[in-house]
Design a protein around this motif. Sequence first.
Motif, mmCIF file in Angstrom:
data_model
loop_
_atom_site.group_PDB
_atom_site.id
_atom_site.type_symbol
_atom_site.label_atom_id
_atom_site.label_comp_id
_atom_site.label_asym_id
_atom_site.label_seq_id
_atom_site.Cartn_x
_atom_site.Cartn_y
_atom_site.Cartn_z
ATOM 1 N N THR A 1 0.845 -1.190 0.000
ATOM 2 C CA THR A 1 0.000 0.000 0.000
ATOM 3 C C THR A 1 0.880 1.240 0.000
ATOM 4 O O THR A 1 1.853 1.316 0.748
ATOM 5 N N THR A 2 0.529 2.206 -0.840
ATOM 6 C CA THR A 2 1.275 3.452 -0.927
ATOM 7 C C THR A 2 0.307 4.609 -0.689
ATOM 8 O O THR A 2 -0.776 4.651 -1.267
ATOM 9 N N LEU A 3 0.706 5.547 0.151
ATOM 10 C CA LEU A 3 -0.130 6.694 0.507
ATOM 11 C C LEU A 3 0.537 7.981 0.042
ATOM 12 O O LEU A 3 1.738 8.168 0.241
ATOM 13 N N PHE A 4 -0.248 8.871 -0.543
ATOM 14 C CA PHE A 4 0.176 10.227 -0.875
ATOM 15 C C PHE A 4 -0.819 11.178 -0.242
ATOM 16 O O PHE A 4 -2.004 10.883 -0.154
ATOM 17 N N GLY A 5 -0.352 12.329 0.174
ATOM 18 C CA GLY A 5 -1.238 13.357 0.700
ATOM 19 C C GLY A 5 -1.360 13.341 2.193
ATOM 20 O O GLY A 5 -0.476 12.854 2.901
ATOM 21 N N THR A 6 -2.471 13.856 2.669
ATOM 22 C CA THR A 6 -2.728 14.028 4.090
ATOM 23 C C THR A 6 -3.242 12.729 4.695
ATOM 24 O O THR A 6 -4.367 12.332 4.416
ATOM 25 N N PRO A 7 -2.426 12.047 5.546
ATOM 26 C CA PRO A 7 -2.832 10.725 6.028
ATOM 27 C C PRO A 7 -4.075 10.731 6.904
ATOM 28 O O PRO A 7 -4.850 9.781 6.860
ATOM 29 N N ASP A 8 -4.320 11.769 7.696
ATOM 30 C CA ASP A 8 -5.439 11.717 8.641
ATOM 31 C C ASP A 8 -6.801 11.762 7.972
ATOM 32 O O ASP A 8 -7.796 11.433 8.596
ATOM 33 N N ILE A 9 -6.901 12.175 6.709
ATOM 34 C CA ILE A 9 -8.209 12.124 6.058
ATOM 35 C C ILE A 9 -8.420 10.809 5.327
ATOM 36 O O ILE A 9 -9.510 10.532 4.859
ATOM 37 N N ALA A 10 -7.392 9.996 5.223
ATOM 38 C CA ALA A 10 -7.519 8.698 4.550
ATOM 39 C C ALA A 10 -8.254 7.697 5.418
ATOM 40 O O ALA A 10 -8.549 6.607 4.991
ATOM 41 N N ASP B 1 -18.669 20.864 10.091
ATOM 42 C CA ASP B 1 -17.755 21.847 9.508
ATOM 43 C C ASP B 1 -16.966 21.361 8.294
ATOM 44 O O ASP B 1 -16.079 22.078 7.818
ATOM 45 N N CYS B 2 -17.225 20.150 7.809
ATOM 46 C CA CYS B 2 -16.506 19.718 6.593
ATOM 47 C C CYS B 2 -17.284 18.654 5.817
ATOM 48 O O CYS B 2 -18.089 17.916 6.381
ATOM 49 N N PHE B 3 -17.025 18.640 4.523
ATOM 50 C CA PHE B 3 -17.587 17.638 3.622
ATOM 51 C C PHE B 3 -16.475 16.668 3.285
ATOM 52 O O PHE B 3 -15.344 17.085 2.981
ATOM 53 N N LYS B 4 -16.758 15.364 3.349
ATOM 54 C CA LYS B 4 -15.756 14.341 3.058
ATOM 55 C C LYS B 4 -16.200 13.497 1.879
ATOM 56 O O LYS B 4 -17.386 13.199 1.742
ATOM 57 N N LEU B 5 -15.236 13.113 1.081
ATOM 58 C CA LEU B 5 -15.524 12.344 -0.122
ATOM 59 C C LEU B 5 -14.460 11.271 -0.295
ATOM 60 O O LEU B 5 -13.271 11.497 -0.014
ATOM 61 N N LYS B 6 -14.889 10.114 -0.750
ATOM 62 C CA LYS B 6 -13.970 9.034 -1.118
ATOM 63 C C LYS B 6 -14.427 8.492 -2.468
ATOM 64 O O LYS B 6 -15.598 8.160 -2.642
ATOM 65 N N VAL B 7 -13.506 8.432 -3.420
ATOM 66 C CA VAL B 7 -13.788 7.874 -4.744
ATOM 67 C C VAL B 7 -12.864 6.683 -4.929
ATOM 68 O O VAL B 7 -11.644 6.808 -4.784
ATOM 69 N N ALA C 1 -5.906 12.940 -0.183
ATOM 70 C CA ALA C 1 -5.036 11.786 0.050
ATOM 71 C C ALA C 1 -5.397 10.698 -0.957
ATOM 72 O O ALA C 1 -6.542 10.614 -1.407
ATOM 73 N N TRP C 2 -4.405 9.916 -1.311
ATOM 74 C CA TRP C 2 -4.603 8.822 -2.256
ATOM 75 C C TRP C 2 -3.948 7.569 -1.687
ATOM 76 O O TRP C 2 -2.803 7.611 -1.221
ATOM 77 N N ILE C 3 -4.654 6.453 -1.759
ATOM 78 C CA ILE C 3 -4.103 5.170 -1.340
ATOM 79 C C ILE C 3 -4.123 4.234 -2.541
ATOM 80 O O ILE C 3 -5.183 4.027 -3.154
ATOM 81 N N PHE C 4 -2.970 3.697 -2.861
ATOM 82 C CA PHE C 4 -2.820 2.708 -3.924
ATOM 83 C C PHE C 4 -2.569 1.360 -3.258
ATOM 84 O O PHE C 4 -1.679 1.243 -2.410
ATOM 85 N N SER C 5 -3.357 0.340 -3.627
ATOM 86 C CA SER C 5 -3.152 -0.991 -3.063
ATOM 87 C C SER C 5 -3.450 -2.042 -4.129
ATOM 88 O O SER C 5 -4.052 -1.741 -5.159
ATOM 89 N N ALA C 6 -3.044 -3.253 -3.847
ATOM 90 C CA ALA C 6 -3.237 -4.338 -4.806
ATOM 91 C C ALA C 6 -4.725 -4.567 -5.053
ATOM 92 O O ALA C 6 -5.533 -4.539 -4.126
#
Length: 186
Positions: A2-11, A93-99, A159-164
Amino acid sequence: MTTLFGTPDIAIGMKESVSRVRLFDGPLDLSWRHCATTSDFIADLFALRFRSSRNDYMEVRHSIGYLVNELIENAVKFRAPGEIVIEASMDPDCFKLKVSNDVVCEVASQFQSLLADITVGDPGDLLIQRIEANAANPDFGGSGLGLLTLMSDYGARLAWIFSAADESDRICLETYASIPISQTHN
């Protein structure tokens, strides 16, 4: 791996109550019009709680719509054949999205290279540098302008997470985003 880019706490943190939309890859093919239609629907749905103030409603609807449309467009543009899953939620106070979608390994590698460039440094400075590079060379592609605009102009945390993935020639890509939302008008 697994590879993470960006802000880890929103992942993390998308496990609370979420609204979920699935775009299936079928006989109609996923296209740009699905991005706009889906982002408008999600923006309308989440902006409704701000309808007591027309200005707040319009501002929140625009911010959510822009964010959702940008991330769905990226998913449609770069995905491997298959579905796209969009999950959204809103805190006070915030909108969250995961695609979530799959990409082929080569696309994942190119995107990781772009993310390595645009996730270090000030997004406003990087946005100006990328705009200047695009102006100097109109053939310059894959610049990340949309993502930098989200970070610079909308205060988006990404944030982006790449995994198998299940298939060996694919990578599962999860894109997380959070933007501040507040009621400012009466």
